[in-house]
Design a protein around this motif. Structure first.
Motif, mmCIF file in Angstrom:
data_model
loop_
_atom_site.group_PDB
_atom_site.id
_atom_site.type_symbol
_atom_site.label_atom_id
_atom_site.label_comp_id
_atom_site.label_asym_id
_atom_site.label_seq_id
_atom_site.Cartn_x
_atom_site.Cartn_y
_atom_site.Cartn_z
ATOM 1 N N TYR A 255 -30.446 -10.798 -21.704
ATOM 2 C CA TYR A 255 -31.433 -11.414 -22.596
ATOM 3 C C TYR A 255 -31.519 -10.691 -23.938
ATOM 4 C CZ TYR A 255 -35.914 -12.951 -24.478
ATOM 5 O OH TYR A 255 -36.891 -13.439 -25.306
ATOM 6 N N ARG A 257 -29.483 -8.050 -25.296
ATOM 7 C CA ARG A 257 -28.262 -7.742 -26.051
ATOM 8 C C ARG A 257 -27.435 -8.978 -26.388
ATOM 9 N NH1 ARG A 257 -27.280 -4.199 -28.890
ATOM 10 N NH2 ARG A 257 -25.263 -3.421 -28.173
ATOM 11 N N ILE A 258 -27.363 -9.943 -25.461
ATOM 12 C CA ILE A 258 -26.477 -11.092 -25.671
ATOM 13 C C ILE A 258 -27.217 -12.274 -26.285
ATOM 14 C CG2 ILE A 258 -24.965 -12.761 -24.516
ATOM 15 C CD1 ILE A 258 -24.322 -10.589 -22.469
ATOM 16 N N ILE A 259 -28.397 -12.616 -25.741
ATOM 17 C CA ILE A 259 -29.134 -13.775 -26.246
ATOM 18 C C ILE A 259 -29.891 -13.440 -27.525
ATOM 19 C CG2 ILE A 259 -30.947 -15.457 -25.734
ATOM 20 C CD1 ILE A 259 -30.149 -15.263 -22.799
ATOM 21 N N LYS A 260 -30.708 -12.375 -27.490
ATOM 22 C CA LYS A 260 -31.522 -12.006 -28.661
ATOM 23 C C LYS A 260 -30.751 -11.165 -29.671
ATOM 24 C CE LYS A 260 -35.394 -12.773 -28.903
ATOM 25 N NZ LYS A 260 -36.145 -13.939 -29.461
ATOM 26 N N ARG A 261 -29.615 -10.591 -29.246
ATOM 27 C CA ARG A 261 -28.781 -9.738 -30.107
ATOM 28 C C ARG A 261 -29.588 -8.581 -30.698
ATOM 29 N NH1 ARG A 261 -23.867 -12.010 -30.799
ATOM 30 N NH2 ARG A 261 -23.660 -14.241 -30.360
ATOM 31 N N GLU A 262 -30.325 -7.912 -29.830
ATOM 32 C CA GLU A 262 -31.112 -6.750 -30.216
ATOM 33 C C GLU A 262 -30.631 -5.527 -29.444
ATOM 34 O OE1 GLU A 262 -35.329 -9.296 -30.549
ATOM 35 O OE2 GLU A 262 -35.093 -7.642 -29.132
ATOM 36 N N LYS A 263 -30.988 -4.347 -29.947
ATOM 37 C CA LYS A 263 -30.812 -3.133 -29.175
ATOM 38 C C LYS A 263 -32.057 -2.925 -28.321
ATOM 39 C CE LYS A 263 -27.842 -0.842 -32.582
ATOM 40 N NZ LYS A 263 -27.697 0.335 -33.487
#
Length: 270
Positions: A255, A257-263
């Motif tokens: 969720y 790292r891949i979907i939200k592209r957050e650390k």
């Protein structure tokens, strides 16, 4: 320990309903003890009633994830104990009660890390100090890993000693408990990381995410996996409980790292 004792006592006398009742009573005792602190007068401090609707709403919203773990514990305890008693009688209940107590010990010890994280993180949020904020997060991560590893080593090396603390004296139950604790030793780091992640998201005001982490990892997932795998065998029940406690981490990776592209611990102070 209260939950374990009441589960055995009430489970023997009134069946599955007694196990659920025992979980509820143990949670009431814990909440009552916490509430007593409101009535303890500290030297030099006089309580004064103050009510501000907006402030109260904000406090309740931000603090909800922190309090939700009690609901998660109640759900998990009720389901795990009920499945253990129904399918594996007192032996299953004893084994799972020890595992639940081992988990709660790790969780409550991780509270010490989260207390530091809460105070330091909010201080540097208020100051707008990005460098100190990032340092606080790094310190919390290191502490979570070290504390988790310490518990893992203790549980893997000395499971018999841990089991003896809870007076497990039946030879067969003791053997199963020792193996269960060794298997459980793989997850304390994950439990500690779950805790500091939830606190991080709580005080950076991603409330739904913080609440979901605690409710799913410490309540719904272990309860669900125990219910499903517990129908197969006592070993399945042990596996379901252990893996359920950390099942949120790979899902959270997908969720965040891949979907939200957050650390995981990335937050920019404005």
């Amino acid at each position: 320990s209260i939950n374990m004792g009441l589960s055995i006592l009430l489970g023997k006398s009134i069946g599955l309903g007694g196990v659920v009742l025992a979980t509820g009573l143990s949670q009431i005792v814990a909440i009552t003890i916490l509430c007593l602190f409101f009535f303890v007068k500290k030297p030099g401090i006089r309580p004064r009633f103050y009510l501000n609707a907006n402030l109260t709403k904000r406090i309740v919203t931000i603090s909800f994830p922190e309090s939700s773990y009690l609901m998660a514990f109640g759900l998990m305890n009720a389901v795990v104990n009920a499945v253990a008693l129904k399918n594996y009688d007192i032996q299953g209940l004893v084994v799972m009660s020890v595992l639940i107590n081992a988990f709660e010990t790790v969780a409550f010890f991780s509270e010490g890390i989260s207390e530091y994280e809460t105070v330091a993180m909010n201080e540097y949020l208020g100051q707008g100090n990005q460098e100190r904020f990032n340092q606080c997060i790094r310190t919390s991560i290191r502490a979570a890993i070290l504390e988790g590893l310490a518990f893992s080593i203790m549980l893997f090396v000395g499971p018999g000693t841990v089991a003896s603390i809870f007076d497990v004296d039946d030879p067969e139950a003791l053997k199963i408990t020792v193996n269960a604790l060794r298997f459980f030793a793989v997850v304390p780091v994950g439990i500690c990381m779950t805790r500091i992640l939830s606190v991080f998201y709580q005080y950076t005001e991603r409330i739904i995410r913080a609440t979901a982490i605690l409710m799913l990892s410490w309540g719904v997932f272990p309860a669900l996996l125990c219910f499903l795998l517990g129908q197969v065998s006592l070993v399945g029940l042990i596996i379901g409980f252990t893996l359920g406690l950390v099942a949120i981490l790979p899902l959270l990776f997908i969720y965040v790292r891949i979907i939200k592209r957050e650390k995981f611990f990335d937050y920019r102070l404005s």
